[in-house]
Design a protein around this motif. Structure first.
Motif, PDB file in Angstrom:
ATOM      1  N   VAL A 168       0.847  -1.191   0.000  1.00 33.73           N
ATOM      2  CA  VAL A 168       0.000   0.000   0.000  1.00 33.73           C
ATOM      3  C   VAL A 168       0.885   1.244   0.000  1.00 33.73           C
ATOM      4  O   VAL A 168       0.679   2.157  -0.790  1.00 33.73           O
ATOM      5  N   ASP A 169       1.872   1.269   0.891  1.00 36.30           N
ATOM      6  CA  ASP A 169       2.757   2.440   0.960  1.00 36.30           C
ATOM      7  C   ASP A 169       3.651   2.537  -0.271  1.00 36.30           C
ATOM      8  O   ASP A 169       3.950   3.633  -0.726  1.00 36.30           O
ATOM      9  N   ASP A 171       2.820   1.629  -3.284  1.00 37.10           N
ATOM     10  CA  ASP A 171       1.970   2.168  -4.346  1.00 37.10           C
ATOM     11  C   ASP A 171       1.801   3.677  -4.198  1.00 37.10           C
ATOM     12  O   ASP A 171       1.799   4.416  -5.182  1.00 37.10           O
TER      13      ASP A 171
END
Length: 176
Positions: A168-169, A171
């Motif tokens: 997530v981070d 991305d």
């Protein structure tokens, strides 16, 4: 090598684990990185179990303890050398107990499983800090997706600081 579907169970260290931990810490492969002060190391584990900044865990495979794992938050320790890492970063320290289990892929598999779990719980980044001469730990960490982000000297001596960023981070950093 281990089956890719292998899963490990994690549980808190309890006082009854201390004889097992002592036997693991007396193994040559552990002494090399933990040092000769086994009693001091056990006291540190006990202190960690009573504190809030480090979570000492036993890693089990099919109900059998095989490794010791610490998950720590460098932002909860005064003057921790990794406080420059993003807030929410967690550190991992892993020691395989039985030398017969070395070289089979357990280190990589445990680090991968634990990393995935911690990312699901919201950790943005994880770090490990093996000694530069600990090729086994560096290789296991790299195989679990950790990349070198620097070399430092900590209270434990020279380290290779390695990080794995959550998807997530990652991305968000890529602008995806």
């Amino acid at each position: 090598m281990i089956d890719p579907e292998t899963t490990y169970d994690l549980r808190p260290v309890v006082p009854e684990d201390l004889p097992l931990l002592e036997s693991w810490l007396r193994q040559p492969h552990a002494l090399e990185w933990w040092g000769d002060d086994v009693t001091g190391s056990l006291e540190e584990i006990i202190e960690a179990a009573e504190g809030v900044d480090t979570e000492p865990l036993i890693v089990e495979l099919d109900g059998t303890p095989i490794a010791y794992l610490e998950i720590y938050d460098p932002h909860l320790e005064d003057d921790h050398p990794y406080q420059d890492q993003p807030f929410g970063t967690l550190g991992l320290d892993l020691t395989i107990g039985d030398p017969a289990l070395l070289g089979q892929g357990h280190g990589t598999a445990i680090l991968t499983q634990v990393s995935d779990q911690l990312f699901e719980e919201g950790a943005p980044q994880l770090i490990v800090d093996p000694h530069p001469d600990n090729a086994r730990a560096i290789r296991a960490s790299a195989n679990a997706g950790f990349e070198e982000i620097g070399r430092r000297t900590s209270v434990e001596g020279a380290v290779v600081l390695m990080a794995r960023i959550s998807d997530v981070d990652a991305d968000m950093q890529d602008g995806s």
